[in-house]
Write a protein that holds these residues in place. Structure first.
Motif, PDB file in Angstrom:
ATOM      1  N   MET A  30       0.835  -1.213   0.000  1.00  0.00           N
ATOM      2  CA  MET A  30       0.000   0.000   0.000  1.00  0.00           C
ATOM      3  C   MET A  30       0.865   1.257   0.000  1.00  0.00           C
ATOM      4  N   ALA A  31       1.936   1.250   0.781  1.00  0.00           N
ATOM      5  CA  ALA A  31       2.823   2.413   0.840  1.00  0.00           C
ATOM      6  C   ALA A  31       3.426   2.694  -0.534  1.00  0.00           C
ATOM      7  N   THR A  32       3.844   1.647  -1.222  1.00  0.00           N
ATOM      8  CA  THR A  32       4.435   1.783  -2.551  1.00  0.00           C
ATOM      9  C   THR A  32       3.407   2.307  -3.550  1.00  0.00           C
ATOM     10  N   ILE A  33       2.206   1.755  -3.503  1.00  0.00           N
ATOM     11  CA  ILE A  33       1.135   2.192  -4.407  1.00  0.00           C
ATOM     12  C   ILE A  33       0.798   3.659  -4.170  1.00  0.00           C
ATOM     13  N   ALA A  34       0.620   4.048  -2.899  1.00  0.00           N
ATOM     14  CA  ALA A  34       0.269   5.438  -2.583  1.00  0.00           C
ATOM     15  C   ALA A  34       1.346   6.400  -3.083  1.00  0.00           C
ATOM     16  N   ALA A  35       2.606   6.065  -2.837  1.00  0.00           N
ATOM     17  CA  ALA A  35       3.697   6.955  -3.254  1.00  0.00           C
ATOM     18  C   ALA A  35       3.754   7.094  -4.766  1.00  0.00           C
ATOM     19  N   LEU A  36       3.676   5.980  -5.462  1.00  0.00           N
ATOM     20  CA  LEU A  36       3.786   6.017  -6.914  1.00  0.00           C
ATOM     21  C   LEU A  36       2.619   6.781  -7.547  1.00  0.00           C
ATOM     22  N   LEU A  37       1.402   6.469  -7.128  1.00  0.00           N
ATOM     23  CA  LEU A  37       0.238   7.162  -7.686  1.00  0.00           C
ATOM     24  C   LEU A  37       0.303   8.658  -7.397  1.00  0.00           C
ATOM     25  N   HIS A  38       0.643   8.998  -6.161  1.00  0.00           N
ATOM     26  CA  HIS A  38       0.638  10.401  -5.747  1.00  0.00           C
ATOM     27  C   HIS A  38       1.599  11.238  -6.582  1.00  0.00           C
ATOM     28  N   HIS A  39       2.734  10.661  -6.901  1.00  0.00           N
ATOM     29  CA  HIS A  39       3.750  11.428  -7.617  1.00  0.00           C
ATOM     30  C   HIS A  39       3.664  11.315  -9.130  1.00  0.00           C
ATOM     31  N   LYS A  40       2.878  10.367  -9.637  1.00  0.00           N
ATOM     32  CA  LYS A  40       2.804  10.160 -11.094  1.00  0.00           C
ATOM     33  C   LYS A  40       1.490  10.614 -11.731  1.00  0.00           C
TER      34      LYS A  40
END
Length: 153
Positions: A30-40
């Motif tokens: 979840m942490a990885t998904i949130a970070a990637l989506l938020h920045h992309k």
């Protein structure tokens, strides 16, 4: 219909799929998904997860300003996603009955339920935008596919 946005979701899906192979831990995923989506993704102001724990929705991994730590039961868009067991797209959160305003800057929102291996809703992905009507069917389809990676191997 394949648009620039759906193409971006497809590329992010492939990237996330490769990244999450490193662990089966759902919180790490979840942490990885949130970070990637938020920045992309354009327009994402707050991007994160809320866990269903002992009948309460509590904040999990997220990107963006400080979040509400716990959401009032059966109120707001996140609880609507939990109770309906389906994604909820809200073009103007100020028109949504019982909307919980963790930030006055949020104007539109999408909530996508996260299901565990048994198909139970255990969390939601919540994305807020400062823009009205930021989210649509393409976002729903793209995000539903991505959140399946939290528990799928």
């Amino acid at each position: 219909m394949h648009t620039k946005k759906s193409g971006r979701y497809n590329r992010l899906y492939e990237q996330i799929k490769d990244l999450v192979k490193a662990t089966e831990n759902p919180v790490t995923r979840m942490a990885t998904i949130a970070a990637l989506l938020h920045h992309k993704m354009n327009g994402y102001f707050w991007t994160g997860f809320y866990f269903l724990e002992k009948g309460e929705l509590i904040v999990g991994p997220y990107q963006g300003p400080i979040a509400c730590l716990k959401l009032k039961k059966d109120t707001g868009v996140c609880w609507a996603g939990i109770n309906r067991k389906e994604s909820v797209v809200v073009g103007d959160v100020h028109q949504f009955p019982g909307h919980i305003a963790c930030s006055s800057q949020s104007n539109s929102e999408i909530v996508v339920p996260v299901k565990d291996e048994a198909g139970r809703v255990v969390a939601v992905l919540d994305v807020d935008s400062r823009d009205l009507n930021c989210f649509d069917e393409e976002d729903r389809v793209g995000l539903e596919k991505i959140v399946e990676l939290v528990y799928n191997h």
